[in-house]
Scaffold this motif. Structure first.
Motif, PDB file in Angstrom:
ATOM      1  N   VAL A  45       0.845  -1.189   0.000  1.00 46.76           N
ATOM      2  CA  VAL A  45       0.000   0.000   0.000  1.00 46.76           C
ATOM      3  C   VAL A  45       0.881   1.239   0.000  1.00 46.76           C
ATOM      4  CG1 VAL A  45      -1.746   1.292   1.268  1.00 46.76           C
ATOM      5  CG2 VAL A  45      -1.854  -1.191   1.211  1.00 46.76           C
ATOM      6  N   GLN A  99      -5.207   0.220  -7.721  1.00 45.83           N
ATOM      7  CA  GLN A  99      -6.487   0.248  -7.011  1.00 45.83           C
ATOM      8  C   GLN A  99      -6.471   1.375  -5.989  1.00 45.83           C
ATOM      9  OE1 GLN A  99      -9.298  -1.839  -7.486  1.00 45.83           O
ATOM     10  NE2 GLN A  99     -10.215  -0.263  -6.203  1.00 45.83           N
ATOM     11  N   GLN A 101      -7.470   2.852  -2.790  1.00 44.50           N
ATOM     12  CA  GLN A 101      -8.064   2.426  -1.534  1.00 44.50           C
ATOM     13  C   GLN A 101      -8.805   3.571  -0.845  1.00 44.50           C
ATOM     14  OE1 GLN A 101      -8.104  -0.653  -0.705  1.00 44.50           O
ATOM     15  NE2 GLN A 101      -6.606  -1.471  -2.141  1.00 44.50           N
ATOM     16  N   ASP A 102      -8.270   4.778  -0.938  1.00 43.99           N
ATOM     17  CA  ASP A 102      -8.906   5.941  -0.311  1.00 43.99           C
ATOM     18  C   ASP A 102      -8.371   7.202  -0.980  1.00 43.99           C
ATOM     19  OD1 ASP A 102     -10.598   7.296   1.385  1.00 43.99           O
ATOM     20  OD2 ASP A 102      -9.199   7.342   3.068  1.00 43.99           O
ATOM     21  N   ALA A 172     -12.652   7.862  -3.483  1.00 41.79           N
ATOM     22  CA  ALA A 172     -11.984   6.761  -4.186  1.00 41.79           C
ATOM     23  C   ALA A 172     -12.683   6.420  -5.501  1.00 41.79           C
ATOM     24  CB  ALA A 172     -11.909   5.533  -3.281  1.00 41.79           C
ATOM     25  N   THR A 218      -4.429   6.893  -1.109  1.00 42.74           N
ATOM     26  CA  THR A 218      -3.812   5.614  -0.787  1.00 42.74           C
ATOM     27  C   THR A 218      -4.167   4.626  -1.886  1.00 42.74           C
ATOM     28  OG1 THR A 218      -3.994   6.023   1.594  1.00 42.74           O
ATOM     29  CG2 THR A 218      -3.677   3.742   0.895  1.00 42.74           C
ATOM     30  N   TYR A 219      -3.144   3.952  -2.450  1.00 46.80           N
ATOM     31  CA  TYR A 219      -3.426   2.997  -3.527  1.00 46.80           C
ATOM     32  C   TYR A 219      -2.609   1.724  -3.339  1.00 46.80           C
ATOM     33  CZ  TYR A 219       0.997   4.255  -5.870  1.00 46.80           C
ATOM     34  OH  TYR A 219       2.311   4.466  -6.171  1.00 46.80           O
ATOM     35  N   SER A 220      -3.011   0.692  -4.079  1.00 48.01           N
ATOM     36  CA  SER A 220      -2.320  -0.592  -4.024  1.00 48.01           C
ATOM     37  C   SER A 220      -2.469  -1.266  -5.380  1.00 48.01           C
ATOM     38  CB  SER A 220      -2.927  -1.482  -2.923  1.00 48.01           C
ATOM     39  OG  SER A 220      -4.277  -1.791  -3.242  1.00 48.01           O
ATOM     40  N   LYS A 222      -4.031  -3.879  -7.952  1.00 50.42           N
ATOM     41  CA  LYS A 222      -5.346  -4.503  -8.068  1.00 50.42           C
ATOM     42  C   LYS A 222      -5.209  -6.001  -7.857  1.00 50.42           C
ATOM     43  CE  LYS A 222      -7.888  -1.239 -10.956  1.00 50.42           C
ATOM     44  NZ  LYS A 222      -8.652  -1.044 -12.204  1.00 50.42           N
TER      45      LYS A 222
END
Length: 461
Positions: A45, A99, A101-102, A172, A218-220, A222
């Motif tokens: 993350v 992706q 996340q927020d 998001a 905040t991303y990660s 997929k």
């Protein structure tokens, strides 16, 4: 008749994040795009932030379509009975295909507002949103995302407050819609468009550079859903190798799939021996994991295998540079000594170049030294009476003057605050040490008050 000045209420110290330790701020070139590198090489993350940084990145569109740039605040969305549209533009370092996340926008209150307010937030459906311009309907004419987010903010009871009450709900969904566009790439700009009714007055870039709206994302990676179709049943594998147990710390791990003269079975035909996948927690029956990047170091599992690096450690040699970064620039991800060498001979080590996201192979891309600065916020109360006891209204105040210096007996520096509605002002100091401040008020007749009590503050290095 003189003007009686009240004392300074408080001094608030803030440190500007700009350090000069031999590294530099990075200015991208066409030959090198730092946005292809992750902000963090460890973990699944990643958090990124971006703040409105120019007066062209926040704007208000009046009901007649006129777009105002450079306002000292942002009314969300009613300003003196005029319902307007607000636009905010941020640079976003999130690669395509990630992706979200927020995502939230943090505002800072410029005024106290308690009226019931209901807002709707869209993003602009654009691969790289342009700056705002003063032309008619420059905000409302922009194509919006199909999704939107509703926000009913609580009352803003205190000026300069910047907490959960001044933070949007998660954006998001609309942020995801933008970065999923085919033309999106990391480092492009995203615009948020705010409509609705009621009033919440926030700081703009021109009103306060430090209090300007800030985007936090905040991303990660997929998550790839596995194929629901079960694999065909096969006979159990029998390994003929009975040698010593596999040690994941041994480097190089394999020589193109061989170890101790034994060719390991590759059940899923993904180019990775089963024993290597088992040792590093991969699935020898799932071919898709050869393209995964478990440690987020820019190398797939298959690339890690052929480079003899650890797919569970983003920095196999522990030199501070991710494995993928070293491979991209032909460094050795298994030799920590190359972090201290200077590939392009520009006077900065390869590790310095990575930390500041400059190109270690381009000697023409050299650091730009930026001095450390310290920000001091001076806050005061306006006088309400003259020295003869008569009342002094706020309309009779023309300006304030802040006198300051490094000793109480020598306040030789001054700055005039010509907006009589302000009760605070940020001063930038180039050095640490002791500073002393006093404030005077000047009325509309040109009469300057006696100075307030002297306040002091110590800035530590």
């Amino acid at each position: 008749m003189g003007v009686e000045m009240k004392k300074i209420l408080s001094l608030i110290l803030g440190v500007n994040v700009a350090f000069t330790t031999g590294c530099a701020l990075f200015e991208p070139t066409e030959e090198f795009d730092p946005n292809v590198l992750p902000p963090s090489a460890a973990g699944g993350v990643t958090d990124v932030t971006s703040q409105v940084s120019t007066s062209d990145d926040d704007a208000e569109q009046r009901p007649d379509g006129r777009v105002v740039l450079g306002s000292s605040d942002l009314e969300l969305t009613t300003d003196r009975d005029m319902k307007q549209i607000v636009g905010l533009r941020f640079k976003l370092n999130v690669p395509q295909g990630k992706q979200i996340q927020d995502a939230t926008i943090q505002f800072t209150a410029d005024e106290t507002d308690t009226v019931s307010t209901s807002l709707k937030i869209y993003a602009e459906a654009s691969d790289n949103a342009p700056i705002f311009k003063g032309g008619d309907n420059n905000i409302s004419n922009r194509k919006k995302t199909s999704n939107s987010v509703n926000w009913t903010p609580p009352a803003w009871n205190n000026r300069s407050e910047s907490g959960s009450g001044q933070r949007t709900p998660s954006l998001a969904s609309i942020t995801q819609e933008v970065i999923d566009r085919p033309g999106w790439k990391s480092g492009n700009y995203i615009v948020y468009i705010i409509t609705g009714s009621g009033t919440r007055t926030a700081e703009s870039y021109n009103g306060s550079t430090s209090g300007a709206p800030k985007l936090m994302v905040t991303y990660s990676d997929k998550v790839v859903e596995p194929d629901p179709t079960p694999p065909p049943e096969e006979s159990p594998l029998e390994f003929g190798y009975t040698g010593k147990a596999y040690d994941p710390l041994v480097k190089p791990v394999y020589d193109l799939g061989y170890r101790d003269g034994f060719a390991s079975v590759d059940s899923d035909k993904d180019g990775l021996p089963d024993s290597w996948e088992i040792a590093y927690g991969l699935d020898p029956s799932n071919a898709s994991d050869s393209a995964s990047d478990p440690d987020q170091d820019l190398l797939t599992a298959r690339e890690e295998f052929y480079a003899a690096t650890n797919p569970k450690d983003p920095d196999s040699d522990g030199d501070g540079m991710p494995d993928g970064y070293e491979v991209i620039y032909s460094l050795n991800p298994l030799d920590s000594a190359d972090s201290l060498t200077d590939m392009d001979g520009d006077g900065y080590t390869n590790l310095d170049e990575y930390l500041k996201q400059t190109d270690p192979s381009n000697p023409l891309e050299y650091p730009v030294i930026t001095p450390v600065t310290y920000s001091v916020n001076v806050v005061w109360e306006a006088p309400s009476a003259r020295t003869d006891g008569t009342t002094l209204s706020e309309d009779e105040i023309a300006s304030f003057t802040i006198y300051y210096g490094t000793s109480q007996g020598s306040l030789s520096n001054s700055v005039i605050v010509d907006d009589p509605t302000l009760r605070s002002y940020k001063l930038e100091m180039n050095n640490y040490g002791d500073y002393f401040f006093t404030v005077t008020a000047t009325d509309t007749n040109g009469t300057e008050s006696d100075p307030s009590e002297v306040a002091s503050i110590t800035i530590a290095p």
